[in-house]
Write a protein that holds these residues in place. Structure first.
Motif, PDB file in Angstrom:
ATOM      1  N   VAL A   1      13.493  40.918  -8.920  1.00 18.84           N
ATOM      2  CA  VAL A   1      14.386  39.754  -9.041  1.00 18.84           C
ATOM      3  C   VAL A   1      15.650  40.150  -9.805  1.00 18.84           C
ATOM      4  O   VAL A   1      16.772  39.788  -9.425  1.00 18.84           O
ATOM      5  N   LEU A   2      15.478  40.929 -10.875  1.00 16.77           N
ATOM      6  CA  LEU A   2      16.632  41.424 -11.630  1.00 16.77           C
ATOM      7  C   LEU A   2      17.428  42.409 -10.789  1.00 16.77           C
ATOM      8  O   LEU A   2      18.669  42.424 -10.812  1.00 16.77           O
ATOM      9  N   GLY A   3      16.718  43.253 -10.042  1.00 16.18           N
ATOM     10  CA  GLY A   3      17.395  44.228  -9.193  1.00 16.18           C
ATOM     11  C   GLY A   3      18.273  43.573  -8.146  1.00 16.18           C
ATOM     12  O   GLY A   3      19.371  44.067  -7.831  1.00 16.18           O
ATOM     13  N   ARG A   4      17.833  42.445  -7.615  1.00 16.65           N
ATOM     14  CA  ARG A   4      18.643  41.760  -6.619  1.00 16.65           C
ATOM     15  C   ARG A   4      19.956  41.238  -7.221  1.00 16.65           C
ATOM     16  O   ARG A   4      20.995  41.186  -6.552  1.00 16.65           O
ATOM     17  N   GLN A   5      19.904  40.857  -8.500  1.00 14.40           N
ATOM     18  CA  GLN A   5      21.143  40.481  -9.170  1.00 14.40           C
ATOM     19  C   GLN A   5      22.064  41.691  -9.329  1.00 14.40           C
ATOM     20  O   GLN A   5      23.285  41.577  -9.171  1.00 14.40           O
ATOM     21  N   ALA A   6      21.491  42.850  -9.650  1.00 15.71           N
ATOM     22  CA  ALA A   6      22.298  44.072  -9.758  1.00 15.71           C
ATOM     23  C   ALA A   6      22.987  44.381  -8.437  1.00 15.71           C
ATOM     24  O   ALA A   6      24.165  44.768  -8.405  1.00 15.71           O
ATOM     25  N   VAL A   7      22.266  44.205  -7.333  1.00 19.73           N
ATOM     26  CA  VAL A   7      22.834  44.464  -6.015  1.00 19.73           C
ATOM     27  C   VAL A   7      23.955  43.476  -5.707  1.00 19.73           C
ATOM     28  O   VAL A   7      25.002  43.834  -5.147  1.00 19.73           O
ATOM     29  N   ALA A   8      23.767  42.239  -6.089  1.00 18.08           N
ATOM     30  CA  ALA A   8      24.764  41.213  -5.797  1.00 18.08           C
ATOM     31  C   ALA A   8      26.016  41.352  -6.659  1.00 18.08           C
ATOM     32  O   ALA A   8      27.111  40.936  -6.245  1.00 18.08           O
ATOM     33  N   ARG A   9      25.899  41.951  -7.846  1.00 16.37           N
ATOM     34  CA  ARG A   9      26.978  41.896  -8.822  1.00 16.37           C
ATOM     35  C   ARG A   9      27.656  43.227  -9.110  1.00 16.37           C
ATOM     36  O   ARG A   9      28.698  43.255  -9.772  1.00 16.37           O
ATOM     37  N   TRP A  10      27.111  44.334  -8.656  1.00 15.77           N
ATOM     38  CA  TRP A  10      27.572  45.634  -9.152  1.00 15.77           C
ATOM     39  C   TRP A  10      29.051  45.892  -8.912  1.00 15.77           C
ATOM     40  O   TRP A  10      29.717  46.574  -9.697  1.00 15.77           O
ATOM     41  N   ASN A  11      29.621  45.356  -7.826  1.00 16.93           N
ATOM     42  CA  ASN A  11      31.037  45.621  -7.522  1.00 16.93           C
ATOM     43  C   ASN A  11      31.934  44.420  -7.814  1.00 16.93           C
ATOM     44  O   ASN A  11      32.994  44.244  -7.219  1.00 16.93           O
ATOM     45  N   THR A  12      31.489  43.574  -8.764  1.00 16.26           N
ATOM     46  CA  THR A  12      32.304  42.426  -9.183  1.00 16.26           C
ATOM     47  C   THR A  12      32.774  42.637 -10.623  1.00 16.26           C
ATOM     48  O   THR A  12      32.089  43.280 -11.428  1.00 16.26           O
ATOM     49  N   PRO A  13      33.931  42.113 -10.996  1.00 12.85           N
ATOM     50  CA  PRO A  13      34.460  42.325 -12.348  1.00 12.85           C
ATOM     51  C   PRO A  13      33.553  41.729 -13.427  1.00 12.85           C
ATOM     52  O   PRO A  13      32.898  40.700 -13.222  1.00 12.85           O
TER      53      PRO A  13
END
Length: 599
Positions: free
Chosen positions: A382-394
């Motif tokens: 669940v945390l990993g999916r947030q990393a995937v969604a956010r990694w290229n956002t400021p």
């Protein structure tokens, strides 16, 4: 007679993983928050209450004091202060907070125990006990009992039980110290036995606990005392009841004079906790990792989509509003004093990797009573999916910029670390499809780091995608497993960081001006990251030279704060800083000989 010492971070730490206190070189208690590390400072002299120099402290002072010396009792969290007057009369103050196994649990009472005993001659002492509440705004209301004093504070009351004459303590009357006396300050509850009996028993059992704890550490043959003191300090920064780990035990000690860089560090930052857990794991202290796992899983359960703010309260609090405390002038008068930290509202995308990297050992370490399985893995996903969604956002980044955001290379690196570890864990659990999926996400992030986080003109990795500035977090790439010291791009980045950020034996976190101007102090953790980088590049002699210089910056009791002003060699920033104590452990392990080369 020795006057009240000037403000200094020459402080001793006592604690028991429930609360803690800081004492100055004279043996005065100058900082203690209750009922938790982030609570109201009942002793707040460290931050100079407006009510005057004699308030907000607890002193036991030899009359006509001429000299003092201070040390820990062996490898424990028990502090001893020797005071001597100009006639040669001497006494010893023993300070600690009780911690020991009792009836199948760990007893960590919120009781500050002080034992004062004569060593030579006939010393006379004055006891001054002046707690406050409301962050220094109000004095406690004192009520006398038959054998104790009660101090009424806002929402809590403290009881002092002592074998010394209560009258003399109440009125701050000097008296002859002709025998040992015990002082126990804690919850407003009667003791089950005489104060001297309770204090002696607590002391014996607390000393035995710490000696056993240290005996179980896996330490290197060199720098043993450095590592042991750092490990004890890190343990004292854990709020064991919930598993939270504070970044430091103080608030608002500035990064440098008159900079406004005064922050409250008495909370649990996900990234700081990762480094602390990793360092203690390297010494065999896996129980802290288990406690921290319970803490973060509770947090993750409270956010169904997996979003994690960068810091939390010790009891899982999510709202940590920042406000100033006008009744406290600040460390050496350098205000403002703040409580709470507005960084909790920031977006910092490195936290997902910090959590997953911190607990990934749970799936592989056979020493643990319960290894991680499918259920824990799915929670981490669940945390990993947030990393995937956010990694290229400021985001605000590792350094928590308050007025600007970028896609920070370090944040992307930690998101990569989250996906990389999830791929490894999935493979370990026999889940090849999930391993492949997480591995693909990690590969995409690596490609972005190599194309957008690398600057051909600068010839190095840079702080933010598309930028040109450097910061010290770039040195952490091997630490999270992204590359080795043999990687040419990493070697070039180390050289660039040295050219731009190094000053003598110290490394600044960055040089570019931020929300508060240009940084004036070196961030001690970054200097340890430089040591690690030099070791990876085979520059061991240089690394040892820098490490020796940092060791000289420690306090007399072996502790470090957050920052150092290179020119004046003075310590600044909140104290003791877990980042810095972690660095001591990591550097000592990397620079030490192996046991087989010694015995």
């Amino acid at each position: 007679m020795i006057p009240m010492p000037a403000p200094s971070l020459e402080l001793g730490l006592i604690g028991n993983a429930a609360t803690a206190a800081l004492l100055n070189a004279l043996g005065d208690v100058t900082w203690m928050c209750l009922p938790r590390f982030d609570g109201d400072p009942v002793f707040c002299r460290l931050l100079e209450p407006q009510s005057g120099p004699d308030s907000g402290l607890w002193s036991i002072r030899c009359d006509e004091l001429a000299r003092t010396r201070q040390s820990y009792r062996g490898h424990t969290a028990i502090l001893e202060t020797i005071q001597e007057d100009d006639q040669g009369n001497r006494l010893k103050i023993t300070d600690f907070l009780p911690r020991f196994p009792d009836r199948g649990r760990m007893f960590r009472g919120r009781t500050l125990v002080r034992i004062v005993e004569p060593l030579a001659g006939t010393p006379r002492i004055t006891v001054r006990l002046c707690p406050r509440h409301g962050y220094g705004a109000h004095a406690a209301r004192v009520m006398r009992g038959s054998n104790h004093l009660r101090y009424d504070l806002d929402q809590q009351a403290l009881r002092l039980t002592t074998s010394a004459p209560v009258e003399f303590v109440l009125n701050e009357t000097p008296f002859l110290l002709d025998r040992p006396h015990a002082f126990l300050l804690g919850p407003d509850e009667p003791l089950s036995d005489g104060p001297h009996v309770i204090a002696a028993a607590f002391l014996e059992r607390t000393e035995a606990y710490w000696l056993d704890w240290v005996r179980a550490l896996s330490i290197p043959p060199d720098y043993q005392e450095v590592v042991i003191r750092a490990a004890i300090t890190l343990k004292l920064c854990e709020y064991e009841e919930t598993g939270a780990i504070v970044a430091a035990l103080t608030t608002s000690i500035p990064e440098y004079a008159d900079t406004q860089r005064n922050w409250d560090y008495r909370f649990c930052w996900l990234r700081d906790s990762f480094f602390t857990v990793k360092a203690l794991n390297s010494l065999g202290v896996t129980k802290t990792m288990e406690d921290y796992l319970a803490y973060v899983l509770n947090l993750a359960t409270g956010t169904p989509d997996g979003y994690m703010q960068p810091l939390f309260g010790l009891g899982h609090e999510r709202v940590l509003d920042e406000e100033t405390c006008p009744a406290l002038l600040g460390y050496d008068g350098h205000g403002p004093v703040r409580r709470g930290n507005a960084a909790y509202t920031q977006v910092q995308n490195d936290g997902y990797g910090s959590v997953i990297l911190a607990v990934s050992q749970c799936f592989f370490d056979q020493r643990l009573p319960r290894l991680g399985g499918i259920e824990l893995f799915e929670r981490l996903e669940v945390l990993g999916r947030q990393a995937v969604a956010r990694w290229n956002t400021p985001d605000a980044g590792l350094w928590e910029f308050r007025t600007r955001e970028s896609v920070h290379t370090h944040s992307v690196l930690m998101c990569w670390g989250a996906c990389d570890r999830l791929a490894r864990i999935a493979a370990h659990l026999g889940l090849p499809q999930r391993a492949a999926a997480w591995g693909a996400h990690a590969d995409a992030m690596r490609q972005a780091i190599e194309t957008q986080g690398w600057n051909d003109t600068v010839g190095a990795y840079v702080s933010a995608f598309g930028g040109a500035d450097l910061d010290a977090s770039l040195l952490l790439m091997p630490e999270v497993g992204y590359c080795t010291g043999e990687n040419p791009r990493y070697q070039a980045t180390v050289a660039a960081c040295e050219a731009q950020l190094r000053q003598g034996h110290h490394l600044f976190r960055y040089r570019a001006p931020d929300d508060f101007g240009t940084p004036e102090t070196a961030f001690t953790a970054c200097t340890f990251w430089l040591i690690d980088a030099l070791v990876r590049l085979g520059r061991h002699d240089e690394a040892r030279e820098i490490f020796a210089a940092v060791l000289e910056q420690r306090t007399a009791l072996g502790l470090l704060s957050e920052d150092v002003h290179v020119a004046s060699r003075t310590l600044w920033g909140n104290f003791p800083q877990t980042y810095s104590m972690v660095g001591l452990i990591n550097a000592a392990i990397k620079l030490s000989r192996k046991w087989e080369d010694v015995v």
